[in-house]
Write a protein that holds these residues in place. Structure first.
Motif, PDB file in Angstrom:
ATOM      1  N   GLY A 203       0.816  -1.214   0.000  1.00 54.42           N
ATOM      2  CA  GLY A 203       0.000   0.000   0.000  1.00 54.42           C
ATOM      3  C   GLY A 203       0.847   1.260   0.000  1.00 54.42           C
ATOM      4  N   ASP A 204       1.869   1.307   0.872  1.00 52.98           N
ATOM      5  CA  ASP A 204       2.765   2.475   0.915  1.00 52.98           C
ATOM      6  C   ASP A 204       3.498   2.638  -0.410  1.00 52.98           C
ATOM      7  N   LEU A 205       3.900   1.523  -1.009  1.00 53.81           N
ATOM      8  CA  LEU A 205       4.593   1.589  -2.292  1.00 53.81           C
ATOM      9  C   LEU A 205       3.681   2.181  -3.369  1.00 53.81           C
ATOM     10  N   LEU A 206       2.435   1.724  -3.412  1.00 51.57           N
ATOM     11  CA  LEU A 206       1.511   2.231  -4.429  1.00 51.57           C
ATOM     12  C   LEU A 206       1.169   3.703  -4.207  1.00 51.57           C
ATOM     13  N   ASP A 207       1.112   4.132  -2.956  1.00 50.82           N
ATOM     14  CA  ASP A 207       0.922   5.560  -2.690  1.00 50.82           C
ATOM     15  C   ASP A 207       2.053   6.365  -3.313  1.00 50.82           C
ATOM     16  N   ALA A 208       3.288   5.866  -3.193  1.00 51.12           N
ATOM     17  CA  ALA A 208       4.443   6.556  -3.775  1.00 51.12           C
ATOM     18  C   ALA A 208       4.374   6.541  -5.295  1.00 51.12           C
ATOM     19  N   VAL A 209       3.910   5.422  -5.867  1.00 51.70           N
ATOM     20  CA  VAL A 209       3.787   5.331  -7.325  1.00 51.70           C
ATOM     21  C   VAL A 209       2.786   6.359  -7.838  1.00 51.70           C
ATOM     22  N   VAL A 210       1.608   6.413  -7.220  1.00 56.04           N
ATOM     23  CA  VAL A 210       0.575   7.351  -7.662  1.00 56.04           C
ATOM     24  C   VAL A 210       1.055   8.794  -7.523  1.00 56.04           C
ATOM     25  N   ALA A 211       1.798   9.096  -6.429  1.00 51.67           N
ATOM     26  CA  ALA A 211       2.311  10.452  -6.238  1.00 51.67           C
ATOM     27  C   ALA A 211       3.304  10.841  -7.322  1.00 51.67           C
ATOM     28  N   ALA A 212       4.006   9.858  -7.874  1.00 54.09           N
ATOM     29  CA  ALA A 212       5.020  10.140  -8.898  1.00 54.09           C
ATOM     30  C   ALA A 212       4.450  10.187 -10.310  1.00 54.09           C
ATOM     31  N   LEU A 213       3.210   9.731 -10.508  1.00 54.61           N
ATOM     32  CA  LEU A 213       2.640   9.682 -11.855  1.00 54.61           C
ATOM     33  C   LEU A 213       2.405  11.083 -12.399  1.00 54.61           C
ATOM     34  N   PRO A 214       2.667  11.297 -13.689  1.00 53.47           N
ATOM     35  CA  PRO A 214       2.323  12.582 -14.306  1.00 53.47           C
ATOM     36  C   PRO A 214       0.815  12.698 -14.479  1.00 53.47           C
ATOM     37  N   GLU A 215       0.326  13.903 -14.724  1.00 58.01           N
ATOM     38  CA  GLU A 215      -1.116  14.102 -14.912  1.00 58.01           C
ATOM     39  C   GLU A 215      -1.622  13.311 -16.113  1.00 58.01           C
ATOM     40  N   GLU A 216      -0.837  13.296 -17.182  1.00 56.70           N
ATOM     41  CA  GLU A 216      -1.229  12.563 -18.386  1.00 56.70           C
ATOM     42  C   GLU A 216      -0.080  11.674 -18.828  1.00 56.70           C
ATOM     43  N   GLY A 217      -0.421  10.479 -19.278  1.00 56.78           N
ATOM     44  CA  GLY A 217       0.589   9.581 -19.804  1.00 56.78           C
ATOM     45  C   GLY A 217       0.680   9.688 -21.320  1.00 56.78           C
TER      46      GLY A 217
END
Length: 488
Positions: A203-217
């Motif tokens: 869960g903590d890892l996925l929170d970090a992933v989502v925080a790092a995602l750009p607005e658009e891919g």
């Protein structure tokens, strides 16, 4: 009470006018809807809208648990996992979601710097995944610690300029968390201790992933737009080589050892100025129930990839006799109702004697798919690669062909008058109505006064192909027998 409209040749002109056919069509639709409900709802086949998603590449040395982590994030066992290094050899993308954010997760083969041979190809695939991604998950086995290969990969990741999240995998309990702290030495910031096997820390890892995602891919999600093609065949018939030749670059790993591809590998390829989704699948060696280990799961995913596709290109080694596996794969395509193109690969290895024998084998063993377009190609030399798009278009057109109900019933009236069903047990079944209830594949329902024998259904299918085409597509002919009326 109303009466049944029949198709006896004595009751109608052999050249019915439009009004007659329209009246019969209306009766046919009413009969079909009484069996199946609203046909418009059944035939509703809207495609999902394309969207561009951020891509997250999962990279690391072989056997650090990348595929297990992928399965944990997507919530199901999709990526092939086995305790043998190198099971994942190509990059494979899966849709994933966390806290309302959608993204594509890209599983890659083990990355080793200064690799040779097949290992070098796997490393190249991982590098390409990084080049086309927005975030990188760098997975390290915390129980082993950072190795020289890990440090070499870090230097490449830094040059990419992408956000890199360090994953310390195999931290199964609090006591092993100390192992993760040693990974600070890699210089990628705080390591996230997780257990991909048990889900600890995910869960903590996925929170970090989502925080790092750009607005658009910038990566296209599967499901809309380009047509979807599955490449199927026995191991080592040249599926991956064919895909690389079609793409005009090395998209997937190729090796002379059979079974190099394990996961279905999705590639967006431009052919004839159009985009196509190609899925390179694992070679089918045997029936799923007879497969073992990662081969079992690979076989299941190959079938799932076929069911998600629209048309299958079945690759057959033209230099060898048609095998039982070839026939089984073709039967699987027909069973799943997908359009079909036959690709006879390794044509460069053929001589005149072999070509003559091949034609005999096709007539003898592949008679059930005579309707499929055929392309004789060579993945090595590039022979006839330009013929794929016309063959795919032809197969897809046949797969999506619809016969107007009025025209279908006129056709049925003619063949019933000229070739009535044989009398069986003193009774002669008659077709009352016919309607095409769906496309992809074309599916027909015939309403009859009695059971239609398999030979007569095959006769109707053959005549449908002669009159209306359906090139490259299986046809399904279902029969509804009129129930006997009571009383009176």
């Amino acid at each position: 009470m109303g009466t049944d409209a029949t198709m006896d040749g004595n009751d109608r002109d052999t050249s019915p006018d439009v009004d007659d056919l329209t009246e019969v069509a209306a009766a046919a639709r009413a009969a079909a809807e009484s069996e199946f409900g609203d046909l418009d709802q059944i035939l509703d086949d809207e495609r999902p809208v394309d969207e561009l998603l951020p891509a997250v590449a999962v990279v690391g040395r072989p056997n650090v648990g990348k595929s297990t982590l992928v399965n944990r994030i997507i919530g199901r066992r999709e990526a092939v996992v086995e305790d043998v290094p190198g099971v994942t050899r190509d990059r494979v993308s899966y849709p994933a979601s966390w806290n309302g954010r959608d993204f594509l997760l890209v599983d890659t083969g083990g990355w080793q710097r200064d690799a040779r041979g097949m290992a070098a190809q796997i490393a190249a695939q991982a590098e390409r995944a990084v080049a086309t991604s927005d975030v990188v998950l760098f997975v390290v086995d915390a129980t082993v610690g950072a190795l020289d290969e890990d440090a070499a990969v870090v230097s490449v990741l830094r040059r990419s300029g992408l956000p890199v999240i360090l994953v310390a995998n195999k931290v199964d309990d609090r006591r092993s968390e100390a192992d993760a702290t040693s990974l600070w030495s890699l210089g990628l910031g705080e390591p996230y201790p997780v257990s991909a096997l048990h889900g600890r820390g995910s869960g903590d890892l996925l929170d970090a992933v989502v925080a790092a995602l750009p607005e658009e891919g910038h990566t296209r999600a599967k499901g809309g737009g380009p047509r979807r093609i599955a490449l199927l065949g026995r191991p080592n018939v040249g599926k991956s080589s064919l895909l690389n030749k079609v793409a005009e670059e090395n998209r997937v790993v190729v090796d002379s050892v059979a079974g190099t591809t394990v996961d279905p590998v999705d590639e967006l390829i431009v052919l004839a100025d159009r985009e196509w989704w190609f899925v390179d699948t694992a070679g089918i060696r045997r029936r799923v129930r007879e497969a073992t280990g990662h081969e079992f799961y690979a076989s299941l995913r190959t079938r799932a990839a076929l069911e998600k596709a629209e048309v299958a290109i079945v690759v057959i080694d033209a230099s060898e006799p048609v095998s039982e596996q070839d026939i089984r794969i073709l039967s699987l395509v027909v069973e799943t109702g997908r359009a079909l193109v036959l690709a006879y690969n390794k044509w460069d290895l053929m001589d005149e004697d072999r070509r003559r024998y091949l034609e005999r084998e096709i007539d003898r063993d592949l008679h059930q798919v005579r309707w499929a377009p055929r392309v004789n190609v060579s993945a090595l030399t590039g022979r006839h690669m330009d013929r794929f798009v016309p063959a795919l278009d032809e197969a897809l057109a046949g797969w999506e062909t619809r016969i107007p109900t009025a025209q279908l019933n006129g056709f049925l009236a003619e063949i019933v008058a000229a070739h009535p069903h044989p009398v069986r047990g003193g009774r002669q079944p008659r077709i009352l109505f016919g309607t095409q209830v769906s496309i992809r594949p074309p599916t027909f329902v015939l309403f009859s006064t009695g059971f239609l024998e398999a030979g007569y259904r095959r006769f109707i299918e053959r005549r449908l192909r002669e009159d209306f085409g359906f090139v490259g597509s299986p046809i399904r002919v279902n029969v509804r027998v009129r129930e006997k009326r009571r009383g009176g």
